[in-house]
Scaffold this active site. Structure first.
Site, PDB file in Angstrom:
ATOM      1  CG  ASP A  53     -14.597   1.155 -10.491  1.00 57.84           C
ATOM      2  OD1 ASP A  53     -15.338   0.750  -9.576  1.00 57.84           O
ATOM      3  OD2 ASP A  53     -13.556   1.790 -10.282  1.00 57.84           O
TER       4      ASP A  53
ATOM      5  CG  ASN B 177      -2.373   4.938  -9.435  1.00 61.20           C
ATOM      6  OD1 ASN B 177      -3.484   5.292  -9.047  1.00 61.20           O
ATOM      7  ND2 ASN B 177      -2.203   3.989 -10.347  1.00 61.20           N
TER       8      ASN B 177
ATOM      9  CG  HIS C 102      -6.850   4.632  -9.424  1.00 60.52           C
ATOM     10  ND1 HIS C 102      -6.266   3.392  -9.556  1.00 60.52           N
ATOM     11  CD2 HIS C 102      -7.612   4.563  -8.297  1.00 60.52           C
ATOM     12  CE1 HIS C 102      -6.658   2.615  -8.565  1.00 60.52           C
ATOM     13  NE2 HIS C 102      -7.468   3.298  -7.785  1.00 60.52           N
TER      14      HIS C 102
ATOM     15  CD  GLU D 294      -4.951   2.469 -12.801  1.00 61.06           C
ATOM     16  OE1 GLU D 294      -4.678   3.366 -11.964  1.00 61.06           O
ATOM     17  OE2 GLU D 294      -4.799   1.268 -12.571  1.00 61.06           O
TER      18      GLU D 294
HETATM   19  P1  PGA Z   1      -9.217   1.809  -1.229  1.00 67.14           P
HETATM   20  O1  PGA Z   1      -9.145   1.979  -2.799  1.00 67.14           O
HETATM   21  O2  PGA Z   1     -10.437   2.533  -0.779  1.00 67.14           O
HETATM   22  O3  PGA Z   1      -9.355   0.326  -0.999  1.00 67.14           O
HETATM   23  O4  PGA Z   1      -7.963   2.386  -0.650  1.00 67.14           O
HETATM   24  C1  PGA Z   1      -9.371   3.222  -3.342  1.00 67.14           C
HETATM   25  C2  PGA Z   1      -9.156   3.197  -4.833  1.00 67.14           C
HETATM   26  O5  PGA Z   1      -8.295   2.451  -5.319  1.00 67.14           O
HETATM   27  O6  PGA Z   1      -9.852   3.953  -5.540  1.00 67.14           O
END
Ligand code: PGA
Length: 256
Positions: free
Chosen positions: A68, A136, A138, A143
């Site tokens: 992304d 959450n 994702h 999402e």
């Molecule tokens: P993080 O983010 O590795 O900074 O915890 C993971 C994500 O949001 O996919």
């Protein structure tokens, strides 16, 4: 369902383990394709992969596709995911720039950019996909929602995601609220997937993803349907699984 769960003492040990899986894939394939992720979680993996490169692992034949990118940030913006990849991996190895793919967050026509990215994904089936996970649930920026999209698309980030990502920016107002993300199709088509999660704040979502039902409201739960999925955790993110005696037994969880 072929779920493997590995629980390490810390994220650095986990990163070395995942990099050794990547090395196996890179050495087995003539034209290996790695699906890459950003965020704090994969950093130990990139460190370990750069170490392997420094010890002789050749990456010149590897293609990478990232999950992304923020809409509105160009590749030279320090918070863009292209910049992150450049810093963590691309500039430190012999990966060829033209073989590294990240969606263009400043494309004039975003729909066309999504289409262009899908064409790249069609040409490059992912051999090894690494994933982090949002609080959450994702994956990429897919999402929680009533529906999940198969193809690359523009997504409006949930408030929780914007809040969580604000730690990387000077203020929350600077966090873009849109991103381009690979859809779930390309992720699920990856031949092998490793989802990494570290820290206690991920314990609850990890428990839901592994033990709960498959639901679009927890996008990572869809990984239960994949044939070769590995969850690489530390003791903190695995704490809820480890506290569940039944799960511990059925999943064969072990920690030193
Ligand atoms: P993080 O983010 O590795 O900074 O915890 C993971 C994500 O949001 O996919």
């Amino acid at each position: 369902m072929a779920i493997t769960i590995r629980i390490f003492k810390n994220a650095d040990d986990a990163g070395i383990y995942v990099a050794s899986i990547a090395e196996m894939v890179i050495r087995q394939q003539q034209h290996p394709v790695l699906g890459l992720a950003t965020g704090s979680t994969p950093i130990p993996f990139y460190k370990a992969l750069v170490n392997l490169y420094d010890c002789g692992l050749d990456l010149s034949h590897v293609t990478t596709v990232n999950l992304d990118e923020y809409v509105g940030l160009s590749g030279d913006h320090p918070q863009s995911y292209r910049y992150f990849m450049q810093e963590q991996l691309f500039s430190k190895t012999n990966l060829h720039q033209q073989n590294t793919h990240v969606p263009n967050g400043v494309a004039e026509d975003l729909d066309q950019e999504c289409h262009r990215y899908d064409q790249i994904l069609q040409k490059h089936t992912i051999d090894f996909q690494i994933l982090g996970i949002g609080l959450n649930g994702h994956i990429g920026f897919n999402e929680p929602s009533d529906t999940l999209l198969a193809k690359t698309h523009v997504v409006h980030l949930k408030e929780a995601t914007v809040k969580s990502n604000a730690r990387f920016f000077e203020s929350i107002d600077q966090v873009p609220n849109q991103a381009i993300t690979m859809g779930v199709q390309a992720i699920l088509q990856a031949k092998k997937i490793v989802l990494m999660a570290f820290g206690e704040e991920k314990a609850s979502i990890i428990e839901q993803v592994i033990l709960g039902d498959v639901s679009t409201n927890i996008p990572a739960s869809i990984l239960q349907l994949h044939q070769d999925i590995h969850f690489v955790l530390d003791i903190a993110s695995a704490s809820k699984l480890l506290a569940n005696e039944k799960a511990k037994k059925t999943l064969g969880l072990k920690v030193r």
